[in-house]
Design a protein around this motif. Structure first.
Motif, PDB file in Angstrom:
ATOM      1  N   ASP A  23       0.923  -1.031  -0.357  1.00 49.55           N
ATOM      2  CA  ASP A  23      -0.151  -0.001   0.132  1.00 49.55           C
ATOM      3  C   ASP A  23       1.053   1.255  -0.035  1.00 49.55           C
ATOM      4  O   ASP A  23       1.758   0.897   0.713  1.00 49.55           O
ATOM      5  CB  ASP A  23      -0.686  -0.056   0.958  1.00 49.55           C
ATOM      6  CG  ASP A  23      -2.598  -0.841   1.323  1.00 49.55           C
ATOM      7  OD1 ASP A  23      -2.972  -0.426   0.732  1.00 49.55           O
ATOM      8  OD2 ASP A  23      -1.388  -2.475   1.171  1.00 49.55           O
ATOM      9  N   GLY A  24       0.575   2.869  -0.932  1.00 48.51           N
ATOM     10  CA  GLY A  24       1.383   3.524  -0.338  1.00 48.51           C
ATOM     11  C   GLY A  24      -0.355   4.664   0.125  1.00 48.51           C
ATOM     12  O   GLY A  24      -0.797   4.658  -0.382  1.00 48.51           O
ATOM     13  N   LEU A  25       1.009   4.924   1.861  1.00 51.81           N
ATOM     14  CA  LEU A  25      -0.088   5.970   2.008  1.00 51.81           C
ATOM     15  C   LEU A  25       0.464   7.733   2.009  1.00 51.81           C
ATOM     16  O   LEU A  25       1.594   7.583   1.729  1.00 51.81           O
ATOM     17  CB  LEU A  25      -0.427   5.342   3.354  1.00 51.81           C
ATOM     18  CG  LEU A  25      -0.548   4.458   3.797  1.00 51.81           C
ATOM     19  CD1 LEU A  25      -0.926   3.985   5.651  1.00 51.81           C
ATOM     20  CD2 LEU A  25      -2.326   4.180   2.437  1.00 51.81           C
ATOM     21  N   THR A  26      -0.662   8.574   1.675  1.00 54.19           N
ATOM     22  CA  THR A  26       0.430   9.895   2.489  1.00 54.19           C
ATOM     23  C   THR A  26      -0.222  10.404   3.132  1.00 54.19           C
ATOM     24  O   THR A  26      -1.607  10.478   3.705  1.00 54.19           O
ATOM     25  CB  THR A  26      -0.559  10.638   1.008  1.00 54.19           C
ATOM     26  OG1 THR A  26      -0.057  10.087  -0.357  1.00 54.19           O
ATOM     27  CG2 THR A  26      -0.079  12.386   1.382  1.00 54.19           C
ATOM     28  N   LYS A  43      -1.617  -0.930  12.770  1.00 57.31           N
ATOM     29  CA  LYS A  43      -0.673  -0.299  13.794  1.00 57.31           C
ATOM     30  C   LYS A  43      -0.513   1.326  13.031  1.00 57.31           C
ATOM     31  O   LYS A  43      -0.149   2.266  13.554  1.00 57.31           O
ATOM     32  CB  LYS A  43       0.407  -1.034  13.838  1.00 57.31           C
ATOM     33  CG  LYS A  43      -0.211  -2.701  14.452  1.00 57.31           C
ATOM     34  CD  LYS A  43       0.857  -3.670  14.506  1.00 57.31           C
ATOM     35  CE  LYS A  43       0.921  -4.745  14.772  1.00 57.31           C
ATOM     36  NZ  LYS A  43      -0.185  -4.972  16.437  1.00 57.31           N
ATOM     37  N   VAL A  44      -0.068   0.913  11.882  1.00 53.84           N
ATOM     38  CA  VAL A  44      -0.108   2.561  11.408  1.00 53.84           C
ATOM     39  C   VAL A  44      -0.748   3.754  11.932  1.00 53.84           C
ATOM     40  O   VAL A  44      -0.075   4.935  12.303  1.00 53.84           O
ATOM     41  CB  VAL A  44       0.143   3.113   9.628  1.00 53.84           C
ATOM     42  CG1 VAL A  44       0.387   4.082   9.243  1.00 53.84           C
ATOM     43  CG2 VAL A  44       1.423   1.939   9.284  1.00 53.84           C
ATOM     44  N   ALA A  69       0.203  12.397  16.927  1.00 54.19           N
ATOM     45  CA  ALA A  69      -0.912  13.696  16.640  1.00 54.19           C
ATOM     46  C   ALA A  69      -1.719  14.266  17.718  1.00 54.19           C
ATOM     47  O   ALA A  69      -1.452  15.418  18.490  1.00 54.19           O
ATOM     48  CB  ALA A  69      -2.064  14.029  15.577  1.00 54.19           C
ATOM     49  N   GLN A  70      -2.334  13.401  19.061  1.00 49.52           N
ATOM     50  CA  GLN A  70      -3.019  14.045  19.934  1.00 49.52           C
ATOM     51  C   GLN A  70      -1.485  14.092  21.092  1.00 49.52           C
ATOM     52  O   GLN A  70      -1.688  15.114  21.951  1.00 49.52           O
ATOM     53  CB  GLN A  70      -3.691  12.349  20.225  1.00 49.52           C
ATOM     54  CG  GLN A  70      -4.216  12.715  22.127  1.00 49.52           C
ATOM     55  CD  GLN A  70      -4.888  11.356  22.472  1.00 49.52           C
ATOM     56  OE1 GLN A  70      -4.834  10.427  21.979  1.00 49.52           O
ATOM     57  NE2 GLN A  70      -5.886  11.936  22.875  1.00 49.52           N
ATOM     58  N   ALA A  71      -0.367  13.414  20.741  1.00 49.92           N
ATOM     59  CA  ALA A  71       0.185  13.672  22.166  1.00 49.92           C
ATOM     60  C   ALA A  71       1.301  15.002  21.549  1.00 49.92           C
ATOM     61  O   ALA A  71       1.961  15.267  22.427  1.00 49.92           O
ATOM     62  CB  ALA A  71       1.804  12.514  21.876  1.00 49.92           C
ATOM     63  N   SER A  72       1.022  15.640  20.675  1.00 49.90           N
ATOM     64  CA  SER A  72       1.783  16.802  19.861  1.00 49.90           C
ATOM     65  C   SER A  72       1.001  17.831  20.302  1.00 49.90           C
ATOM     66  O   SER A  72       1.341  18.203  19.833  1.00 49.90           O
ATOM     67  CB  SER A  72       2.547  16.783  18.740  1.00 49.90           C
ATOM     68  OG  SER A  72       3.509  15.870  18.482  1.00 49.90           O
ATOM     69  N   GLY A  73      -0.399  17.801  20.629  1.00 52.19           N
ATOM     70  CA  GLY A  73      -1.796  18.754  20.723  1.00 52.19           C
ATOM     71  C   GLY A  73      -2.244  18.927  19.216  1.00 52.19           C
ATOM     72  O   GLY A  73      -2.730  20.119  19.451  1.00 52.19           O
ATOM     73  N   PRO A 107      -4.927  13.663  12.269  1.00 54.08           N
ATOM     74  CA  PRO A 107      -4.036  13.039  10.481  1.00 54.08           C
ATOM     75  C   PRO A 107      -4.655  12.765   9.509  1.00 54.08           C
ATOM     76  O   PRO A 107      -6.160  12.281  10.121  1.00 54.08           O
ATOM     77  CB  PRO A 107      -3.326  12.565  11.453  1.00 54.08           C
ATOM     78  CG  PRO A 107      -3.173  11.827  12.530  1.00 54.08           C
ATOM     79  CD  PRO A 107      -4.345  13.082  13.112  1.00 54.08           C
ATOM     80  N   THR A 108      -4.740  13.060   8.863  1.00 53.66           N
ATOM     81  CA  THR A 108      -5.390  12.332   7.354  1.00 53.66           C
ATOM     82  C   THR A 108      -4.647  11.224   7.124  1.00 53.66           C
ATOM     83  O   THR A 108      -3.738  11.703   6.786  1.00 53.66           O
ATOM     84  CB  THR A 108      -5.901  13.531   6.114  1.00 53.66           C
ATOM     85  OG1 THR A 108      -5.145  14.329   5.592  1.00 53.66           O
ATOM     86  CG2 THR A 108      -7.288  14.259   7.043  1.00 53.66           C
TER      87      THR A 108
END
Length: 404
Positions: free
Chosen positions: A184-187, A271-272, A280-284, A289-290
């Motif tokens: 799979d290729g994810l952005t 897991k990804v 993202a949550q840890a960074s506030g 994220p999308t």
């Protein structure tokens, strides 16, 4: 008139084209197919080419080769090295190189067709030559299928294909079962809050968020997948920011994921998603994220019985001991969509393009990984003459095995 295959290869190598832009390559290939007497149609799946060689009643054998090149600046130093430029899907000018060997695939297919035409009194059936665009996008075969390739041309009884690889010339690698991984290729887009580089406390920095995500993603294969199983998680690109004193509003990661089966795929994807959301949550981050799935490729699975026949035929044609089991490759391919959608067997193999003396020396010194360039490297360059000959011989032998 005999086709000068080495001259054809040099021409294709010198003029590479990006995915879905293979207009010159398609035109050159189609002209050779017409010269050989095939019925030819162009523009299948945007830039694909199909040639049909009918020779009486019998099985229908599809021979597939891909045509597209990569945005890589060639560093081989060859006299025919590419200096071509192209425009990427993002509208950016990029260097272009046949760093994966698709020019060799097209050349070997045309050579095999020439051999089949010359020996048509010895076999019966129909050969369909499929010159596919956009393998590097993982989209070319689906584009040709959507354009009706399975309905507009004789439907296959079997699909055959081959790929040049950093094995010594004269060696062919094929195995029953999973030959290449699914992928799979994810952005992934991490959303922060931009601001001045001097006031990081007033921002949510997506660069730091992305860096933490990249590091945490590496633990999937090393800590969350059974070591007896295969999984690859690669972050191929990171894009964020335009200036040193501006904290950007977002960072974009492009991921390449590989696995041998659907079960591992589901685990890795879960897991990804978990890690990306947690970082993202840890960074506030105020905005989640999308994640966009750009392409999804199935595993390339060789059907056991026809694979045994192909192995024996190629081994007989090239000399006993030429065929080896190379193990599963973690690279991925979209060739299997043709066979899957048609409901027929697939056999896909690799053939070597490296000087045997160079390869043997690298094996002896334990430097294969560092000395022998691999596909997608700016230094990847098969030894032209003998690699073409072996590719033609292997593909012809495999096709003849299934033709009446």
């Amino acid at each position: 008139m005999t086709i000068d295959l080495e001259a054809l290869y040099v021409d294709l190598h010198t003029h590479p084209e990006l995915s879905f832009q293979e207009t010159r390559t398609a035109s050159v290939a189609a002209a050779h197919l017409r010269d050989l007497g095939l019925r030819v149609e162009e523009g299948i799946g945007i830039t694909g080419v199909v040639g049909v060689l009918e020779n009486g009643p019998g099985p229908v054998v599809w021979l597939r080769a891909d045509m597209d090149a990569l945005p890589v600046e060639e560093q081989t130093g060859l006299p025919y090295a590419s200096t071509a430029r192209g425009i990427s899907p993002a509208g950016v000018e990029v260097p272009v190189m046949h760093a994966c060997g698709h020019d060799m695939h097209v050349t070997a297919l045309i050579g095999a067709l020439e051999a089949l035409v010359a020996t048509r009194t010895e076999w019966a059936g129909t050969v369909v030559a499929v010159l596919q665009p956009a393998e590097e996008f993982g989209a070319g075969s689906k584009a040709m299928i959507a354009d009706g390739v399975l309905e507009r041309f004789p439907r296959p009884d079997i699909v055959l294909g081959q790929h040049v690889t950093p094995l010594p010339v004269g060696t062919v690698g094929v195995r029953p079962g999973t030959q290449m991984a699914a992928s799979d290729g994810l952005t992934v887009t991490m959303h922060g809050r931009g601001g001045h580089g001097s006031r990081p406390h007033a921002t949510v920095d997506p660069v730091v968020m992305a860096a933490a995500t990249v590091m945490r993603l590496q633990t999937i294969a090393s800590r969350e997948i059974d070591p007896r199983h295969v999984a690859v998680v690669t972050v191929g690109s990171i894009h964020a920011g335009l200036k040193h004193n501006i904290i950007p509003a977002e960072a974009v990661l492009e991921l390449s994921l590989r696995y041998p089966d659907d079960e591992t795929r589901e685990r890795v994807l879960e897991k990804v998603e978990r890690i990306v959301a947690a970082e993202a949550q840890a960074s506030g981050a105020l905005t989640p994220p999308t994640i966009v799935n750009d392409h999804s490729l199935p595993p390339t699975i060789n059907d056991p019985a026809p694979t045994a026949r192909v192995s024996a035929a190629i081994d007989a044609a090239l000399g006993e001991g030429s065929v080896i089991d190379p193990g599963m490759f973690t690279g991925s391919e979209d060739v299997s969509w043709f066979a899957r959608d048609a409901g027929v067997p697939l056999v896909f193999w690799f053939w070597g393009g490296i000087d045997p003396a160079l390869y043997a020396g690298a094996v002896a010194s334990g430097t294969v990984e560092s000395v022998i360039p691999t596909n997608h490297s700016p230094f990847f360059a098969p030894v032209a003459g003998p690699t073409i000959e072996v590719g033609v011989t292997a593909l012809t032998a495999a096709a003849r095995e299934f033709l009446a």
